[in-house]
Design a protein around this motif. Structure first.
Motif, PDB file in Angstrom:
ATOM      1  N   LYS A  67       0.816  -1.221   0.000  1.00 18.79           N
ATOM      2  CA  LYS A  67       0.000   0.000   0.000  1.00 18.79           C
ATOM      3  C   LYS A  67       0.849   1.271   0.000  1.00 18.79           C
ATOM      4  CE  LYS A  67      -3.416  -2.314   2.875  1.00 18.79           C
ATOM      5  NZ  LYS A  67      -4.074  -2.276   4.196  1.00 18.79           N
ATOM      6  N   TYR A  68       2.179   1.126   0.031  1.00 19.26           N
ATOM      7  CA  TYR A  68       3.077   2.264   0.203  1.00 19.26           C
ATOM      8  C   TYR A  68       4.206   2.240  -0.814  1.00 19.26           C
ATOM      9  CZ  TYR A  68       0.547   2.829   4.528  1.00 19.26           C
ATOM     10  OH  TYR A  68      -0.461   3.014   5.439  1.00 19.26           O
ATOM     11  N   ASP A  69       4.896   3.386  -0.922  1.00 18.66           N
ATOM     12  CA  ASP A  69       6.011   3.519  -1.855  1.00 18.66           C
ATOM     13  C   ASP A  69       7.344   3.761  -1.152  1.00 18.66           C
ATOM     14  OD1 ASP A  69       4.261   3.414  -4.130  1.00 18.66           O
ATOM     15  OD2 ASP A  69       3.735   5.504  -3.734  1.00 18.66           O
ATOM     16  N   ILE A  70       7.308   4.418  -0.008  1.00 14.42           N
ATOM     17  CA  ILE A  70       8.526   4.884   0.659  1.00 14.42           C
ATOM     18  C   ILE A  70       8.532   4.430   2.110  1.00 14.42           C
ATOM     19  CG2 ILE A  70       9.869   6.930   1.343  1.00 14.42           C
ATOM     20  CD1 ILE A  70       8.320   8.422  -0.943  1.00 14.42           C
ATOM     21  N   LEU A  71       9.693   3.977   2.563  1.00 11.67           N
ATOM     22  CA  LEU A  71       9.904   3.655   3.982  1.00 11.67           C
ATOM     23  C   LEU A  71      10.999   4.579   4.503  1.00 11.67           C
ATOM     24  CD1 LEU A  71       9.749   2.097   6.635  1.00 11.67           C
ATOM     25  CD2 LEU A  71      11.183   0.331   5.589  1.00 11.67           C
ATOM     26  N   VAL A  72      10.620   5.476   5.411  1.00 11.19           N
ATOM     27  CA  VAL A  72      11.562   6.390   6.051  1.00 11.19           C
ATOM     28  C   VAL A  72      11.993   5.753   7.363  1.00 11.19           C
ATOM     29  CG1 VAL A  72      11.867   8.669   7.094  1.00 11.19           C
ATOM     30  CG2 VAL A  72      10.484   8.418   5.011  1.00 11.19           C
ATOM     31  N   VAL A  73      13.302   5.604   7.551  1.00  7.95           N
ATOM     32  CA  VAL A  73      13.831   5.032   8.789  1.00  7.95           C
ATOM     33  C   VAL A  73      14.739   6.057   9.455  1.00  7.95           C
ATOM     34  CG1 VAL A  73      15.238   3.213   9.831  1.00  7.95           C
ATOM     35  CG2 VAL A  73      13.685   2.662   7.940  1.00  7.95           C
ATOM     36  N   GLY A  74      14.415   6.365  10.705  1.00  8.13           N
ATOM     37  CA  GLY A  74      15.249   7.226  11.533  1.00  8.13           C
ATOM     38  C   GLY A  74      16.091   6.352  12.436  1.00  8.13           C
ATOM     39  N   CYS A  75      17.418   6.366  12.231  1.00  7.07           N
ATOM     40  CA  CYS A  75      18.309   5.409  12.885  1.00  7.07           C
ATOM     41  C   CYS A  75      18.968   5.942  14.163  1.00  7.07           C
ATOM     42  CB  CYS A  75      19.357   4.922  11.900  1.00  7.07           C
ATOM     43  SG  CYS A  75      20.462   6.212  11.300  1.00  7.07           S
ATOM     44  N   GLY A  76      18.454   7.019  14.727  1.00  2.00           N
ATOM     45  CA  GLY A  76      19.026   7.556  15.957  1.00  2.00           C
ATOM     46  C   GLY A  76      19.624   8.929  15.736  1.00  2.00           C
ATOM     47  N   LYS A  77      20.503   9.339  16.658  1.00  2.82           N
ATOM     48  CA  LYS A  77      21.088  10.687  16.593  1.00  2.82           C
ATOM     49  C   LYS A  77      21.982  10.896  15.383  1.00  2.82           C
ATOM     50  CE  LYS A  77      21.042  11.711  21.490  1.00  2.82           C
ATOM     51  NZ  LYS A  77      21.812  12.064  22.679  1.00  2.82           N
ATOM     52  N   MET A  78      22.763   9.896  15.053  1.00  5.81           N
ATOM     53  CA  MET A  78      23.726  10.015  13.953  1.00  5.81           C
ATOM     54  C   MET A  78      23.353   9.046  12.829  1.00  5.81           C
ATOM     55  SD  MET A  78      25.776  12.309  15.114  1.00  5.81           S
ATOM     56  CE  MET A  78      27.113  12.215  13.957  1.00  5.81           C
ATOM     57  N   SER A  79      23.470   9.517  11.620  1.00  2.00           N
ATOM     58  CA  SER A  79      23.175   8.658  10.478  1.00  2.00           C
ATOM     59  C   SER A  79      24.418   7.858  10.087  1.00  2.00           C
ATOM     60  CB  SER A  79      22.714   9.497   9.299  1.00  2.00           C
ATOM     61  OG  SER A  79      22.305   8.672   8.244  1.00  2.00           O
ATOM     62  N   HIS A  80      24.188   6.692   9.559  1.00  5.56           N
ATOM     63  CA  HIS A  80      25.234   5.818   9.044  1.00  5.56           C
ATOM     64  C   HIS A  80      24.585   4.908   8.024  1.00  5.56           C
ATOM     65  CE1 HIS A  80      23.396   2.859  11.618  1.00  5.56           C
ATOM     66  NE2 HIS A  80      23.464   3.735  12.588  1.00  5.56           N
ATOM     67  N   MET A  81      25.324   4.053   7.431  1.00  6.65           N
ATOM     68  CA  MET A  81      24.787   3.155   6.408  1.00  6.65           C
ATOM     69  C   MET A  81      23.850   2.116   7.037  1.00  6.65           C
ATOM     70  SD  MET A  81      25.999   4.325   3.651  1.00  6.65           S
ATOM     71  CE  MET A  81      25.603   3.045   2.489  1.00  6.65           C
ATOM     72  N   PRO A  82      22.787   1.751   6.321  1.00  3.99           N
ATOM     73  CA  PRO A  82      21.906   0.698   6.832  1.00  3.99           C
ATOM     74  C   PRO A  82      22.629  -0.652   6.844  1.00  3.99           C
ATOM     75  CG  PRO A  82      21.206   1.399   4.646  1.00  3.99           C
ATOM     76  CD  PRO A  82      22.329   2.295   5.044  1.00  3.99           C
ATOM     77  N   PRO A  83      22.144  -1.591   7.650  1.00  3.29           N
ATOM     78  CA  PRO A  83      22.759  -2.924   7.688  1.00  3.29           C
ATOM     79  C   PRO A  83      22.812  -3.548   6.292  1.00  3.29           C
ATOM     80  CG  PRO A  83      21.145  -2.700   9.438  1.00  3.29           C
ATOM     81  CD  PRO A  83      21.011  -1.487   8.566  1.00  3.29           C
ATOM     82  N   LYS A  84      23.848  -4.314   6.078  1.00  7.92           N
ATOM     83  CA  LYS A  84      24.054  -4.956   4.777  1.00  7.92           C
ATOM     84  C   LYS A  84      22.818  -5.779   4.378  1.00  7.92           C
ATOM     85  CE  LYS A  84      27.267  -7.757   2.234  1.00  7.92           C
ATOM     86  NZ  LYS A  84      28.589  -8.292   2.146  1.00  7.92           N
ATOM     87  N   GLY A  85      22.392  -5.593   3.167  1.00  5.14           N
ATOM     88  CA  GLY A  85      21.282  -6.367   2.628  1.00  5.14           C
ATOM     89  C   GLY A  85      19.898  -5.796   2.922  1.00  5.14           C
TER      90      GLY A  85
END
Length: 126
Positions: A67-85
């Motif tokens: 039902k959606y197109d976009i998933l916004v994920v807030g990973c905490g205070k500092m941004s970094h790369m998402p987990p592999k895969g």
């Protein structure tokens, strides 16, 4: 002459008006802790650190991904790369992953809501 340029947003849209101190204000309701936003509801998310963000922790959102197109994920205070895969697995569900720090995620989610975009969110409280 003045013009009101406030975007018209339907009442069923979730809007984050503030975040910080371990909570969010969503549609004038204070919510403690990390949150999932989908299907016009806000639910607690038991994730407190970005290393806990997995397909399993995102499953409630993935269950309604069609039902959606976009998933916004807030990973905490500092941004970094998402987990592999993770990005590829989410793409297989038909979603674009927007991964960023939690403040940016709260703001981005709200802007996308004003644009009437089909957006889910998972945001760690900061």
């Amino acid at each position: 002459m003045s013009l009101d340029i406030t975007p018209l947003v339907s009442d069923d849209r979730l809007m984050i008006s503030s975040y910080g101190d371990g909570r969010f204000t969503v549609n004038d309701r204070k919510v403690e802790g990390s949150i999932l936003l989908y299907e016009n509801k806000v639910t607690p998310w038991p994730v407190t650190e970005s290393k806990e963000i997995t397909l399993d922790s995102l499953q409630p959102l993935l269950d309604v991904a069609d039902k959606y197109d976009i998933l916004v994920v807030g990973c905490g205070k500092m941004s970094h790369m998402p987990p592999k895969g993770l990005r590829e697995a989410i793409k297989e569900k038909g979603l674009v992953l927007e991964w960023m720090n939690s403040g940016a995620a709260a703001r981005t989610f709200t802007v996308l809501q004003t644009e009437d975009r089909r957006t889910l969110a998972a945001i760690i409280a900061v």
